[in-house]
Scaffold this active site. Structure first.
Site, PDB file in Angstrom:
ATOM      1  N   CYS A   1       0.556  -1.137  -0.021  1.00  0.00           N
ATOM      2  CA  CYS A   1      -0.133  -0.078  -0.013  1.00  0.00           C
ATOM      3  C   CYS A   1       0.823   1.371  -0.235  1.00  0.00           C
ATOM      4  O   CYS A   1       1.416   1.730  -0.949  1.00  0.00           O
ATOM      5  CB  CYS A   1      -1.083   0.046   1.292  1.00  0.00           C
ATOM      6  SG  CYS A   1      -2.302   1.062   1.065  1.00  0.00           S
TER       7      CYS A   1
ATOM      8  N   HIS B   1      -3.429  -5.340   2.366  1.00  0.00           N
ATOM      9  CA  HIS B   1      -2.851  -5.484   3.504  1.00  0.00           C
ATOM     10  C   HIS B   1      -3.619  -6.791   4.179  1.00  0.00           C
ATOM     11  O   HIS B   1      -4.302  -7.497   3.511  1.00  0.00           O
ATOM     12  CB  HIS B   1      -3.608  -4.418   4.607  1.00  0.00           C
ATOM     13  CG  HIS B   1      -3.072  -3.147   4.249  1.00  0.00           C
ATOM     14  ND1 HIS B   1      -1.896  -2.605   4.604  1.00  0.00           N
ATOM     15  CD2 HIS B   1      -3.744  -1.739   3.354  1.00  0.00           C
ATOM     16  CE1 HIS B   1      -1.645  -1.260   4.293  1.00  0.00           C
ATOM     17  NE2 HIS B   1      -2.832  -0.930   3.720  1.00  0.00           N
TER      18      HIS B   1
HETATM   19  N1  GLN Z   1      -1.843   7.035   2.445  1.00  0.00           N
HETATM   20  C1  GLN Z   1      -1.960   6.167   1.318  1.00  0.00           C
HETATM   21  C2  GLN Z   1      -3.409   6.508   0.404  1.00  0.00           C
HETATM   22  O1  GLN Z   1      -4.213   6.485   1.330  1.00  0.00           O
HETATM   23  C3  GLN Z   1      -1.561   4.795   1.727  1.00  0.00           C
HETATM   24  C4  GLN Z   1      -2.721   4.342   2.671  1.00  0.00           C
HETATM   25  C5  GLN Z   1      -2.286   2.738   3.125  1.00  0.00           C
HETATM   26  O2  GLN Z   1      -1.049   2.452   3.115  1.00  0.00           O
HETATM   27  N2  GLN Z   1      -3.188   2.007   3.429  1.00  0.00           N
HETATM   28  O3  GLN Z   1      -3.423   6.108  -0.583  1.00  0.00           O
END
Ligand code: GLN
Length: 238
Positions: free
Chosen positions: A93, A190
């Protein structure tokens, strides 16, 4: 045999239990009698890419990504060399977004590591939910949870990790999820990813062992009945 796993910035990039991916890799190595060691690199620690066989970059909020961004420029050159030499990386992510050229938010842009030809732009609304994808590399579907505001575009000819079966994936439109480049896997999944996707975990472990010991290493199979049940359960949540 032994494998050293480097966790980059666990103090900032560790959303939704991404650390569990490391525990999973260590456990699946130890079940096969292979030693595993974890090296945590906090912000400002010197990272020596020769010291580890796998690096993990987890997810993080926009705020945390901005904080990490400052540090990335100092490791960019060595990290690139590691990747081009077939070093193994798993990036989730926010960490996946950082593999690319940049993550453009409404108000500001985070410069990425430029390890893989991709970029991310924040879109309207967040892409949240359970997700299942199918990759040509594995028999089992890969399943997990996604929550991102960024939409990722892969460069021309860059290979996605898989096709979206259920969920949003890279941008909610292309039908593709994640990226695979050399021995780098980037994904929005995740959950954590590896405990319920044992084939992905073993793929990463086999790549790192083969590189380290200079020969093709085929891992002994394990009893994955619990992992398979978790995979099926997670798919059914979609
Ligand atoms: N901040 C990033 C987004 O919202 C990644 C978020 C995350 O790692 N879940 O796209």
């Amino acid at each position: 045999m032994n494998i050293r796993i480097g966790h980059l910035y666990p103090d900032l990039l560790n959303l939704y239990g991404d650390r569990g991916n490391i525990r999973c890799m260590m456990k699946r190595l130890s079940w096969r009698g292979i030693d595993a060691e974890l090296v945590e690199y906090k912000l400002n620690d010197k990272v020596n890419f020769n010291d580890c066989d796998i690096f993990l970059l987890g997810g993080g909020s926009d705020r945390e990504q901005k904080l990490v961004c400052k540090e990335l420029s100092s490791i960019k050159k060595d990290f690139k060399k590691y990747v081009e030499d077939m070093g193994v990386v798993i990036a989730i992510c926010g960490g996946y977004q950082l593999l690319g050229a940049y993550y453009q938010m409404d108000d500001e842009s985070v410069e990425g590591l430029e390890l893989v030809d991709l970029y991310t732009v924040q879109g309207e609304g967040r892409l949240i939910g359970n997700i299942t994808i199918k990759s040509d590399l594995f028999d089992m579907p890969i399943t997990g949870f996604e929550n991102h505001g960024g939409r990722t575009t892969l460069g021309e000819g860059v290979t996605p990790l898989g096709k979206v079966v259920n969920g949003f994936g890279n941008d909610g439109n292309s039908g593709y999820e994640g990226v695979i480049y050399k021995n780098v896997i980037g994904t929005y999944l995740h959950g954590p990813l590896l405990p319920k996707n044992p084939q992905v975990c073993d793929y990463i472990l086999a790549k790192s062992l083969s590189k380290k010991y200079g020969k093709d290493i085929i891992l002994d199979p394990l009893d994955d009945s619990a992992e398979d049940r978790a995979n099926n359960y997670s798919q059914a949540l979609n």
